[in-house]
Design a protein around this motif. Structure first.
Motif, PDB file in Angstrom:
ATOM      1  N   PHE A  32      -7.145   0.935  -2.627  1.00 17.54           N
ATOM      2  CA  PHE A  32      -7.427   0.497  -1.687  1.00 17.54           C
ATOM      3  C   PHE A  32      -8.356  -0.895  -2.348  1.00 17.54           C
ATOM      4  N   PRO A  33      -8.101  -2.419  -1.597  1.00 23.06           N
ATOM      5  CA  PRO A  33      -8.474  -2.860  -1.568  1.00 23.06           C
ATOM      6  C   PRO A  33     -10.579  -2.974  -1.416  1.00 23.06           C
ATOM      7  N   ALA A  34     -10.126  -2.188  -1.244  1.00 22.40           N
ATOM      8  CA  ALA A  34     -12.467  -2.019  -0.411  1.00 22.40           C
ATOM      9  C   ALA A  34     -12.565  -0.312  -0.014  1.00 22.40           C
ATOM     10  N   PHE A  35     -13.505  -0.226  -0.237  1.00 23.05           N
ATOM     11  CA  PHE A  35     -14.176   0.776  -0.096  1.00 23.05           C
ATOM     12  C   PHE A  35     -14.030   1.919   1.016  1.00 23.05           C
ATOM     13  N   LEU A  36     -13.890   0.598   2.534  1.00 20.02           N
ATOM     14  CA  LEU A  36     -14.063   0.964   3.457  1.00 20.02           C
ATOM     15  C   LEU A  36     -12.618   0.937   3.974  1.00 20.02           C
ATOM     16  N   ASP A  37     -11.443   0.453   3.294  1.00 21.07           N
ATOM     17  CA  ASP A  37      -9.899   0.481   3.505  1.00 21.07           C
ATOM     18  C   ASP A  37      -9.783   2.044   3.034  1.00 21.07           C
ATOM     19  N   GLY A  38     -10.213   2.355   2.100  1.00 23.93           N
ATOM     20  CA  GLY A  38      -9.956   3.807   1.920  1.00 23.93           C
ATOM     21  C   GLY A  38     -10.533   4.811   2.588  1.00 23.93           C
ATOM     22  N   ILE A  39     -11.881   4.436   3.369  1.00 21.81           N
ATOM     23  CA  ILE A  39     -11.972   5.706   4.544  1.00 21.81           C
ATOM     24  C   ILE A  39     -11.077   5.014   5.371  1.00 21.81           C
ATOM     25  N   ARG A  61     -12.969   8.149  -4.227  1.00 22.12           N
ATOM     26  CA  ARG A  61     -13.973   7.574  -5.542  1.00 22.12           C
ATOM     27  C   ARG A  61     -13.386   6.193  -5.098  1.00 22.12           C
ATOM     28  N   TRP A  62     -14.340   5.545  -4.839  1.00 24.25           N
ATOM     29  CA  TRP A  62     -14.598   4.561  -4.719  1.00 24.25           C
ATOM     30  C   TRP A  62     -13.766   3.892  -3.983  1.00 24.25           C
ATOM     31  N   ARG A  63     -12.419   3.013  -4.738  1.00 27.04           N
ATOM     32  CA  ARG A  63     -11.223   2.678  -3.456  1.00 27.04           C
ATOM     33  C   ARG A  63     -10.246   3.355  -3.717  1.00 27.04           C
ATOM     34  N   THR A  64     -10.137   4.533  -4.477  1.00 23.09           N
ATOM     35  CA  THR A  64      -8.819   5.250  -4.943  1.00 23.09           C
ATOM     36  C   THR A  64      -9.546   6.902  -3.827  1.00 23.09           C
ATOM     37  N   VAL A  65      -8.658   7.050  -2.912  1.00 17.43           N
ATOM     38  CA  VAL A  65      -8.090   7.980  -2.157  1.00 17.43           C
ATOM     39  C   VAL A  65      -6.777   9.009  -3.312  1.00 17.43           C
TER      40      VAL A  65
END
Length: 94
Positions: A32-39, A61-65
């Protein structure tokens, strides 16, 4: 629910680009572009999974889900997992 054969899983993966069979589960990693986008993506998938009572294993894992699907009660990949993989792609707009 019956565990799918290797041939059945292979046939299902044709319609699930970017998913793979690994370690006995269907798996897909999304960056994802940013951590919160992944969340946010995890939240949306989790809400749907709760409605369906079929929950993926989720690793952040940071930006990767990474989503992993296996029907533990059946001991392998079932049609429920294949359907959920398609729904995850739909939910995430992939």
């Amino acid at each position: 629910m019956a565990v799918l054969t290797n041939d059945q899983v292979d046939a299902a993966l044709v319609d699930l680009p970017n998913w793979e069979r690994a370690a006995g589960a269907l798996r897909r990693s999304v960056k994802f572009p940013a951590f919160l986008d992944g969340i946010d993506a995890v939240r949306r998938v989790a809400e749907f999974a709760e409605l369906k009572d079929h929950h993926p294993d989720i690793d952040i894992r940071w930006r990767t889900v990474t989503f992993a699907l296996v029907t533990h009660s059946a001991g392998g990949i079932t049609e429920k997992d294949v359907q959920m993989a398609g729904e995850i792609d739909r939910i995430l707009g992939l």
